[in-house]
Design an enzyme around this catalytic site. Sequence first.
Site, PDB file in Angstrom:
ATOM      1  N   ASP A   1      92.639 -54.055  -4.562  1.00  0.00           N
ATOM      2  CA  ASP A   1      93.281 -55.329  -4.218  1.00  0.00           C
ATOM      3  C   ASP A   1      93.604 -56.151  -5.463  1.00  0.00           C
ATOM      4  O   ASP A   1      94.360 -57.122  -5.385  1.00  0.00           O
ATOM      5  CB  ASP A   1      92.336 -56.169  -3.346  1.00  0.00           C
ATOM      6  CG  ASP A   1      92.598 -55.998  -1.857  1.00  0.00           C
ATOM      7  OD1 ASP A   1      93.775 -55.916  -1.475  1.00  0.00           O
ATOM      8  OD2 ASP A   1      91.618 -55.972  -1.095  1.00  0.00           O
TER       9      ASP A   1
ATOM     10  N   LYS B   1      95.398 -49.986   8.139  1.00  0.00           N
ATOM     11  CA  LYS B   1      95.311 -49.400   6.799  1.00  0.00           C
ATOM     12  C   LYS B   1      94.929 -47.927   6.911  1.00  0.00           C
ATOM     13  O   LYS B   1      95.483 -47.067   6.226  1.00  0.00           O
ATOM     14  CB  LYS B   1      94.288 -50.184   5.946  1.00  0.00           C
ATOM     15  CG  LYS B   1      94.832 -51.557   5.524  1.00  0.00           C
ATOM     16  CD  LYS B   1      93.782 -52.501   4.948  1.00  0.00           C
ATOM     17  CE  LYS B   1      94.424 -53.863   4.663  1.00  0.00           C
ATOM     18  NZ  LYS B   1      93.482 -54.896   4.205  1.00  0.00           N
TER      19      LYS B   1
ATOM     20  N   GLN C   1      87.527 -56.137   3.011  1.00  0.00           N
ATOM     21  CA  GLN C   1      88.423 -56.879   3.903  1.00  0.00           C
ATOM     22  C   GLN C   1      88.008 -58.347   3.939  1.00  0.00           C
ATOM     23  O   GLN C   1      86.835 -58.671   4.152  1.00  0.00           O
ATOM     24  CB  GLN C   1      88.394 -56.259   5.311  1.00  0.00           C
ATOM     25  CG  GLN C   1      89.400 -56.876   6.267  1.00  0.00           C
ATOM     26  CD  GLN C   1      90.860 -56.691   5.826  1.00  0.00           C
ATOM     27  OE1 GLN C   1      91.217 -55.659   5.253  1.00  0.00           O
ATOM     28  NE2 GLN C   1      91.689 -57.683   6.069  1.00  0.00           N
TER      29      GLN C   1
HETATM   30  N1  GUN Z   1      92.865 -60.188   4.223  1.00  0.00           N
HETATM   31  C1  GUN Z   1      94.134 -60.643   4.350  1.00  0.00           C
HETATM   32  N2  GUN Z   1      94.936 -60.056   3.445  1.00  0.00           N
HETATM   33  C2  GUN Z   1      94.163 -59.227   2.722  1.00  0.00           C
HETATM   34  C3  GUN Z   1      94.425 -58.337   1.621  1.00  0.00           C
HETATM   35  O1  GUN Z   1      95.533 -58.202   1.115  1.00  0.00           O
HETATM   36  N3  GUN Z   1      93.347 -57.641   1.175  1.00  0.00           N
HETATM   37  C4  GUN Z   1      92.122 -57.794   1.710  1.00  0.00           C
HETATM   38  N4  GUN Z   1      91.139 -57.082   1.189  1.00  0.00           N
HETATM   39  N5  GUN Z   1      91.835 -58.592   2.709  1.00  0.00           N
HETATM   40  C5  GUN Z   1      92.866 -59.311   3.205  1.00  0.00           C
END
Ligand code: GUN
Length: 285
Positions: free
Chosen positions: A116, A49, A93
Amino acid sequence: MSIIMDGVALRNRILEELRKRVEKMSVQPKLVAILVGDDAASKIYVNNKEKYAAIAGIKTEIIRMPADTDTKTIIAKIHKLNADEYVTAVLIQLPLPAHIDTHAVLNAVDVSKDVDGFTDANIGKMYGAGRDFIVPCTPRGILALLDEYKIDVAGKSAVVIGRSNIVGKPMAQLLMMRNATVTICHSRTPNIADFTRNADIVVAATGKITITGDMLKPGAVFIDVGMQRDGNGKLRGDGDFASCNAVAGYITPTPGGTGPMTIAGLMMNTIDLASQVHNISDPEK
Ligand code: GUN
């Protein structure tokens, strides 16, 4: 042989377009990711990211907290980020360590920075009013991929396998908002093939079940969100690629399909939040 949906090419193009948008913005967007503990996959995701945010011109900060951090400490940190005017997006996360109250942590994020779309307030808008909400990153990336390949889901039969808050549930809702007829299958569904064989679109997000070509309708669109390791430790999706590719009309590869599109979804959301434009999914579209 199906058409392979190229998530890498589309992600790269989207990041390039976002960078041009960022260059015109008065304040540079800043995405802060909180990573708690030592989950190996999460570390890779967060590093990715950071790498792709830089390409889109987005500032990032990763806050790493030890695995034994308590819920209160994480929430206090989130409150500080909520109050920081230079932080435009906050990401927690997932998964968080088991002792943490994940629901409380996700809901501590101010809805205006909820990149998110995992706060109850955002989820409520998605299922209720159906407007002014952030589309969770993976579903947003998948919708962009469907648009890129001009796949209209209206009136089609869609099966989503998996009922997570991250992918399965929002994906089903978004496909329904685009007028697909949606069935959700999950770990307790007997004979999943009975559903998938009749589906025009299959979205698989299990990490466990393997989808083989004989489970698909000829010409179907197969979107693979699963992450599995084959016998040699090589990354693959929920689909057995060779047999699915022989039957499907469109297919996402793993790696190179929904993974890069999740990154693209995150960066689009980050920039929408920074420009105070929530992406709107139009039920009539
Ligand atoms: N863990 C797996 N996929 C995601 C996601 O799209 N966002 C977040 N924050 N954690 C994740």
